[in-house]
Design an enzyme around this catalytic site. Structure first.
Site, mmCIF file in Angstrom:
data_model
loop_
_atom_site.group_PDB
_atom_site.id
_atom_site.type_symbol
_atom_site.label_atom_id
_atom_site.label_comp_id
_atom_site.label_asym_id
_atom_site.label_seq_id
_atom_site.Cartn_x
_atom_site.Cartn_y
_atom_site.Cartn_z
ATOM 1 N N SER A 1 7.720 9.943 1.611
ATOM 2 C CA SER A 1 6.658 11.406 1.796
ATOM 3 C C SER A 1 7.789 12.487 2.045
ATOM 4 C CB SER A 1 6.605 11.263 3.622
ATOM 5 O OG SER A 1 6.219 9.502 3.645
HETATM 6 N N1 SAH Z 1 9.103 6.422 5.791
HETATM 7 C C1 SAH Z 1 8.477 6.609 4.404
HETATM 8 C C2 SAH Z 1 7.942 6.815 3.597
HETATM 9 C C3 SAH Z 1 7.511 5.060 3.554
HETATM 10 S S1 SAH Z 1 5.777 5.067 2.085
HETATM 11 C C4 SAH Z 1 9.646 7.571 3.982
HETATM 12 O O1 SAH Z 1 10.499 7.961 5.663
HETATM 13 O O2 SAH Z 1 9.449 8.524 3.139
HETATM 14 C C5 SAH Z 1 5.060 3.404 3.137
HETATM 15 C C6 SAH Z 1 5.945 2.280 3.528
HETATM 16 O O3 SAH Z 1 4.528 1.330 3.685
HETATM 17 C C7 SAH Z 1 6.575 1.887 1.994
HETATM 18 O O4 SAH Z 1 7.216 1.353 1.907
HETATM 19 C C8 SAH Z 1 5.169 -0.054 1.669
HETATM 20 O O5 SAH Z 1 6.103 -1.180 2.024
HETATM 21 C C9 SAH Z 1 5.429 0.003 3.676
HETATM 22 N N2 SAH Z 1 3.907 -0.439 3.968
HETATM 23 C C10 SAH Z 1 2.970 -0.775 3.284
HETATM 24 N N3 SAH Z 1 2.171 -1.805 4.259
HETATM 25 C C11 SAH Z 1 2.806 -2.191 5.134
HETATM 26 C C12 SAH Z 1 2.987 -3.199 6.351
HETATM 27 N N4 SAH Z 1 1.598 -4.096 6.597
HETATM 28 N N5 SAH Z 1 4.296 -3.366 6.777
HETATM 29 C C13 SAH Z 1 5.286 -3.365 6.637
HETATM 30 N N6 SAH Z 1 5.507 -1.951 5.293
HETATM 31 C C14 SAH Z 1 3.960 -1.948 5.044
#
Ligand code: SAH
Length: 222
Positions: free
Chosen positions: A73
């Protein structure tokens, strides 16, 4: 030499975050981040969380690809979402969407313990390895479906969702303590999304306020 350059880029990023926080006060109600959140943003080495080919831009104030079609992010977004949770040193936080683990590390700097659920096993494994190498012993990562939360570790003082859902998953509301706070982007994929901030009252009723317009990857359904 390299450290000097990173220090300079990091200082510039902190300035940009502070000015974006001021510029978005009308949406978030906050014109300044807490000292704890700013210290966390200054401390966590973002260049250790991005793939080598984008490391040169690790301190740019924007998201970056991390593989598996996912992103790390934008730093401003990580900072304001962390701030909106009003965490203290003993808070237990549930994160949905661990990705590379950057947000989890920032949370760990201001809270007592972080429980992070990630759907993609390859990301969960590499985030766990990275956070262990960096000494983040209070972050616990599980490969699983974020719609279900992490019931064995509930209840939590705060819940943060870093992917966009069409509506708030009921399990996450259930696993939040009375008095707890939640931040979650709500919206359909490729449609406008809004960052919602929820407060659960002592009777267990949750109410949400809308803050920023945001663009997150989708919270994928099984
Ligand atoms: N928190 C992260 C951003 C991650 S992007 C950071 O520090 O930058 C969003 C994440 O959510 C992705 O890795 C994706 O695989 C995960 N994701 C999507 N759907 C999900 C679900 N149903 N359960 C758990 N994780 C999920």
């Amino acid at each position: 030499m390299v450290d000097d350059r990173i220090d300079k880029q990091r200082r510039r990023l902190l300035d940009e975050i502070e000015s974006e926080v001021r510029a978005t006060e009308g949406y978030t109600g906050r014109n300044k981040l807490s000292d704890q959140v700013m210290a966390a943003m200054a401390k966590v080495p973002r260049h250790r969380f991005v793939p080598p080919d984008v490391a040169y831009a690790a301190y740019a104030n924007r998201p970056q690809p991390i593989g598996f079609g996912q992103t790390i992010s934008q730093p401003y977004m990580v900072a304001i979402m962390t701030d909106l949770l009003d965490l203290g040193p003993n808070s237990r936080v549930l994160e949905i969407g661990c990705g590379c683990g950057y947000q989890a590390a920032v949370l760990a700097e201001v809270a007592g313990a972080v429980y992070s659920v990630e759907k993609i096993d390859g990301l969960a494994k590499s985030a766990r390895k990275r956070l262990t190498e960096l000494g983040y012993q209070t972050v616990h990562i599980k490969n699983g479906d974020g719609y279900k939360g992490w019931s064995e570790e509930a209840p939590f003082d705060a819940v943060i969702v870093t992917a966009a859902a069409a509506c708030v998953p009921p399990a996450l509301v259930k696993q939040l303590k009375p008095g707890g706070r939640m931040v979650i982007p709500i919206g359909m994929p490729a449609a406008p999304q809004v960052l919602k901030v929820g407060e659960k009252n002592m009777d267990g009723k949750i109410s949400f306020a809308s803050t920023l317009h945001v663009a997150f990857v989708p919270l994928v359904k099984n």
